[in-house]
Design an enzyme around this catalytic site. Structure first.
Site, mmCIF file in Angstrom:
data_model
loop_
_atom_site.group_PDB
_atom_site.id
_atom_site.type_symbol
_atom_site.label_atom_id
_atom_site.label_comp_id
_atom_site.label_asym_id
_atom_site.label_seq_id
_atom_site.Cartn_x
_atom_site.Cartn_y
_atom_site.Cartn_z
ATOM 1 N N CYS A 1 93.677 30.608 81.814
ATOM 2 C CA CYS A 1 92.600 29.695 82.213
ATOM 3 C C CYS A 1 92.707 29.267 83.666
ATOM 4 C CB CYS A 1 92.617 28.464 81.317
ATOM 5 S SG CYS A 1 92.230 28.829 79.603
ATOM 6 N N ASN B 1 88.844 35.980 82.723
ATOM 7 C CA ASN B 1 89.758 35.655 81.622
ATOM 8 C C ASN B 1 88.970 34.879 80.580
ATOM 9 O OD1 ASN B 1 92.445 34.989 80.294
ATOM 10 N ND2 ASN B 1 91.649 32.930 80.704
ATOM 11 N N GLU B 2 89.018 35.285 79.367
ATOM 12 C CA GLU B 2 88.356 34.556 78.271
ATOM 13 C C GLU B 2 86.950 34.110 78.637
ATOM 14 O OE1 GLU B 2 90.736 31.524 76.391
ATOM 15 O OE2 GLU B 2 91.924 33.036 75.360
ATOM 16 N N GLU C 1 101.540 32.580 83.405
ATOM 17 C CA GLU C 1 100.562 31.599 83.869
ATOM 18 C C GLU C 1 101.293 30.333 84.270
ATOM 19 O OE1 GLU C 1 97.489 30.454 81.047
ATOM 20 O OE2 GLU C 1 96.339 29.539 82.671
HETATM 21 O O1 AHR Z 1 97.958 30.839 76.969
HETATM 22 C C1 AHR Z 1 97.328 29.610 77.084
HETATM 23 C C2 AHR Z 1 95.834 29.755 77.288
HETATM 24 O O2 AHR Z 1 95.260 30.300 76.159
HETATM 25 C C3 AHR Z 1 95.405 30.686 78.383
HETATM 26 O O3 AHR Z 1 95.399 30.088 79.616
HETATM 27 C C4 AHR Z 1 94.036 31.063 77.978
HETATM 28 O O4 AHR Z 1 93.642 32.323 78.453
HETATM 29 C C5 AHR Z 1 94.053 30.944 76.476
HETATM 30 O O5 AHR Z 1 93.026 30.173 76.018
#
Ligand code: AHR
Length: 657
Positions: free
Chosen positions: A242, A373-374, A45
Site C-alpha cells: 500500500c 498494487n491492489e 514494505e
Molecule cells: O501486507 C500488508 C498490506 O496488505 C499491503 O501493503 C497491501 O498490499 C495489502 O493489503
C-alpha cells in the site's frame, strides 16, 4: 533429545517397506514443466517499522527535524531556560529539507544545554561496537563544541566522545566522528550537550552502528538482511504494498525522490502512520535513507531479481481513491520508463548516469516491473493499458506485473482476471490473507488454470490465525503448516505460478501495525517465525522442474491429510519431495521414484514439525519450530519408506545416480 528422536526417525526409514502403505509415485524421469528461478521470493514494505527503525540502521529518529512535529523523537535538556536558546528554523527556498535547529550557547558548559534523541522505540546498542556520528552544521558566531553520549535506560553513559566542529562561516559542512559503546543496551538513547560561546546550526544528526550489512556506511541492519540472504530468495519485491499507492496521490511512493545524498531525499509521512486507529504510529515517516538505489543493491547482494512496483496513477482505494485523469498520466508513465533506464541503461544515459554516480556503473538488469498494487476496477484497467503500451513499445522484454486487486475471488477479482487475461498480461499478482482452512482448501487452486495464459505471482499471502487485519493474528505453527500445504499446489503448478512471496516480511515487536509477519525483531534481536522456515525450506529446495507426483493417480491435495509435490533439481540431479502432514497422527508412505534404477543410499531429510498447532517462535525461544536436518540411509533396491510425523512438513532430497 532432538538427536535421539531424529535417529529414531532414520531407523524407521531404514526399515523394510510395508506393502500395505500407500505409495506416493513420482515420475522422476519425465519433467512436466520448468520451475522459474524467481519462484520463491520476498516482499518488502516499510510497514511495521520495516525500513525506518528496521532494516535501515539509522538510530536517530527525525534526524532532520522534518516530521510533522519538528521535535518529535527529541527532548531539549536545559539546566536553566533561556528564551530562544534552541529554535527550529525553516530555510528559505529549500523545499526538500527545510528545517534545521539553531543553538545559542551563552558561555555554557557541558550538562547545561543539550538534546536527547529517543531512537525508534529506543536504540539497540552493542558493547564494544563502533558508532558513527555525523552532522551537517554551520557556525553563525563563536564556537560550540558537541559532547556526544550514548545513554542506557537508567541514564548512565555507555559511550561518549567530543566533536569540535572546526568550520566557521555560513556554509553548511558535514562533520563525522566515531566512538565505541561500553555496554549493551536495548533501550539506549543519544544525547548531545553543547559547550562554548556562540551560535551553531545543526541538521541531519545521524548515528549508525558499524556492523551494517556488508559494513556499508549508512547501511542496513545486518542481522535482518542475513535472514533474507539465508533464504536465497528468487526475487525481492519493493517498496510494497500500500506504500506504493499512498493514502492520496501526494503521499504515493515516488522513486526519483529517494535517490542521491540522503539530505536531499524528502521524507513523507508513512501511510501506516495513519492507517489503523487501533495501532497508531504518529512518529512513522519514510525518510528514504533506504531508497530505490539501495533496494536494487540489496537485490543484487542477496542474488534476487529486483521487482519494483510503481504507482499507476491511483491512490489507495480504501482511502482517498484519487486517480490521475487518463490524459494526464504522462509523468507517471515517464517515471516507469525512466526507472527502466535507471536500472538497465549505460552510464551515458540520463538515468544510467544517476545510477553510476551513486556508485553502480554496471546495470542492475531489471526484468520485472509492477504497475499498481491492489488496484481494481475499470479505472485500473484503463490506466494500466496506457502504461503497458508505452513500456512495451520501448522495452518489450520487461515483464509487467499487474494487480488483480485485494482478494483472490469475488466480483472485483473475476472482472480483473478476465480483463487482464484478455490483455495477455505477463504476470497477474494475486493476494490472499485468509484462514488456514482456506489455504488447505485451495491447494488445488491452480490445477485448473490455463497453462498457456498469463502467469501468476502469488504476491502477498499469509494464513490468518484469527481474521484478516486482526491484531490477534499470530505466526503459529498451524498457519505455517497450512501455508506449506498450500505451497505444494504453487509448486506443482509452477508452469502457471512463476513467483510467490509471503507478506508482510518484517515487524518490530513494539512498532507493528499488521500481523502476522514473517520475521520479528526488536532493537537487538531478530527471529524467523515458523512461516519463515516454511518459506526458507521452499526457496532453498527450489529445484528446476516439476514432476508428476501422485497417490492413487491423483495429486495429494489433502487426501489422508497429506499434501505433496515432487520436483527435480537438474543442477544437482536430485528428486526433492515435499510433504505436509496436517493430521495429528504419524503416517507412513512408500515413495516410488518411477523410472529410476539407481539412487544414492545417502539422502537428506529435513523435518519441520511441532505437536502443538499453536506453537510459536519467540525472542527467547527463536527456534522452537525450526527444521531439523539429517542424512539418512536408504536401501536403493527398495521403495523409500517415509514416516511423516504428526503436524509436520518434510523435505526429502534423493540423489539420482
Ligand atoms: O501486507 C500488508 C498490506 O496488505 C499491503 O501493503 C497491501 O498490499 C495489502 O493489503
Amino acid at each position: 533429545m532432538k538427536k535421539i528422536l531424529s535417529l529414531a526417525v532414520s531407523l524407521f526409514l531404514l526399515t523394510e517397506s510395508f506393502a500395505q502403505n500407500p505409495v506416493i509415485n513420482i515420475k522422476a524421469t519425465q519433467p512436466v514443466a520448468p520451475i522459474q528461478p524467481t519462484m520463491w521470493g520476498v516482499f518488502f514494505e516499510d510497514i511495521n517499522m520495516g525500513a525506518d527503525g528496521g532494516i535501515y540502521a539509522e538510530l536517530v529518529k527525525n534526524r532532520s527535524f522534518e516530521f510533522a512535529k519538528p521535535w518529535m523523537g527529541w527532548k531539549i535538556e536545559r539546566k536553566k531556560a533561556e528564551e530562544g536558546d534552541i529554535i527550529i528554523q525553516n530555510r528559505h527556498g529549500n523545499t526538500v529539507n527545510p528545517r534545521y535547529i539553531s543553538v545559542k550557547a551563552n558561555n555554557i558548559s557541558k550538562g547545561e544545554l543539550g538534546i536527547t534523541n529517543e531512537g525508534f522505540k529506543g536504540m539497540g546498542i552493542k558493547k564494544g561496537l563502533r558508532y558513527d556520528f555525523s552532522v551537517l552544521y554551520r557556525h553563525q558566531t563563536g564556537s560550540v563544541k558537541l559532547h556526544l553520549e550514548l545513554i542506557d535506560s537508567k541514564g548512565s553513559i555507555i559511550g561518549e566522545t567530543t566533536l569540535n566542529p572546526t568550520g566557521n562561516g555560513h556554509s553548511w559542512k558535514k562533520e563525522a566522528i566515531s566512538f565505541n559503546a561500553t555496554e549493551t543496551e536495548a533501550k539506549g538513547k543519544f544525547r548531545i550537550w553543547f559547550e562554548g560561546n556562540g551560535e551553531i546550526d545543526l541538521d541531519m544528526i545521524s548515528l549508525f552502528p558499524e556492523d551494517t550489512w556488508k559494513k556499508r556506511p549508512g547501511g542496513m541492519r545486518a542481522d535482518m538482511i542475513q535472514l533474507l540472504a539465508d533464504m536465497k530468495p528468487g526475487f525481492i519485491r519493493f517498496p510494497g504494498g500500500c506504500i506504493v499507492e499512498g493514502i492520496d496521490l501526494a503521499n504515493r511512493y515516488q522513486w526519483k525522490k529517494t535517490l542521491g545524498p540522503v539530505e536531499e531525499r524528502q521524507l513523507i509521512i508513512n501511510r501506516w502512520n495513519l492507517e489503523f486507529a487501533h495501532r497508531p504510529a504518529p512518529d512513522y515517516f519514510q525518510t528514504f535513507g533506504l531508497g530505490f538505489f539501495e533496494y536494487f543493491q540489496l537485490a543484487e547482494d542477496i542474488g534476487a531479481e529486483p521487482l519494483p512496483i510503481l504507482n499507476c496513477g491511483m491512490a489507495c482505494q480504501f482511502n482517498t481513491a484519487e486517480v490521475v485523469p487518463v490524459n494526464e498520466l504522462d509523468s507517471y508513465v515517464q517515471d516507469a520508463l525512466d526507472l527502466i533506464e535507471f536500472a538497465n541503461a549505460e552510464p551515458n544515459t540520463k538515468w544510467g548516469k544517476v545510477r553510476a554516480d551513486m556508485g553502480h556503473p554496471a546495470p542492475f538488469d531489471l526484468k520485472f516491473l509492477g504497475i499498481g498494487n491492489e488496484n481494481w476496477g475499470p479505472q485500473y484497467v484503463e490506466r494500466l493499458k496506457v502504461f503497458t503500451k508505452a513500456i512495451k513499445a520501448k522495452y518489450p522484454k520487461i515483464k509487467l506485473v499487474n494487480s488483480s486487486g485485494t482478494d483472490p475471488n469475488g466480483d472485483r477479482f473475476d472482472y480483473l482476471n478476465k480483463e487482464l487475461r484478455e490483455m495477455n498480461a505477463d504476470i497477474i499478482d494475486e493476494h490472499y490473507y485468509r484462514t488456514p482452512d482456506w489455504f488447505l482448501k485451495n491447494a488445488g487452486r491452480y490445477d485448473s488454470y490455463d497453462r498457456n495464459g498469463s502467469k501468476v505471482f502469488a504476491g502477498e499471502y499469509a494464513a490468518q490465525s484469527d481474521k484478516t487485519v486482526s491484531v490477534k493474528n499470530v505466526n503459529n505453527w498451524k498457519c505455517a503448516l497450512s501455508e506449506a500445504a498450500f505451497m505444494t499446489g504453487l509448486e506443482r503448478n509452477a508452469q502457471v505460478v512463476n513467483m510467490a512471496s509471503y507478506a508482510p516480511l518484517f515487524a518490530h515487536a513494539e512498532g507493528w501495525q499488521w500481523t502476522p509477519d514473517m520475521i520479528w525483531v526488536d532493537n537487538l534481536r531478530s527471529y524467523g517465525t515458523p512461516n519463515y522456515y516454511v518459506q526458507k525450506l521452499y526457496s532453498t529446495n527450489k529445484g528446476t522442474h516439476v514432476l508428476n507426483t501422485s497417490e492413487n493417480g491423483k495429486p495429494l491435495t489433502g487426501q489422508g491429510d497429506l499434501y505433496a509435490s515432487g520436483i527435480l533439481d537438474k543442477a544437482t540431479n536430485e528428486v526433492i519431495l515435499k510433504v505436509a502432514n496436517i493430521s495429528d497422527k504419524e503416517q507412513i508412505r512408500e515413495v516410488n521414484l518411477e523410472g529410476i534404477k539407481k539412487f544414492d543410499a545417502k539422502a537428506k531429510l529435513i523435518v519441520l514439525k511441532n505437536n502443538n498447532p499453536e506453537a510459536l517462535n519467540t525472542f527467547e525461544n527463536a527456534t522452537n519450530v525450526s527444521p531439523v536436518e539429517e542424512t539418512i540411509t536408504l536401501n536403493p533396491k527398495k521403495k523409500i519408506s517415509l514416516t511423516l510425523a504428526p503436524n509436520s512438513f518434510t523435505v526429502l532430497r534423493v540423489k539420482l545416480l
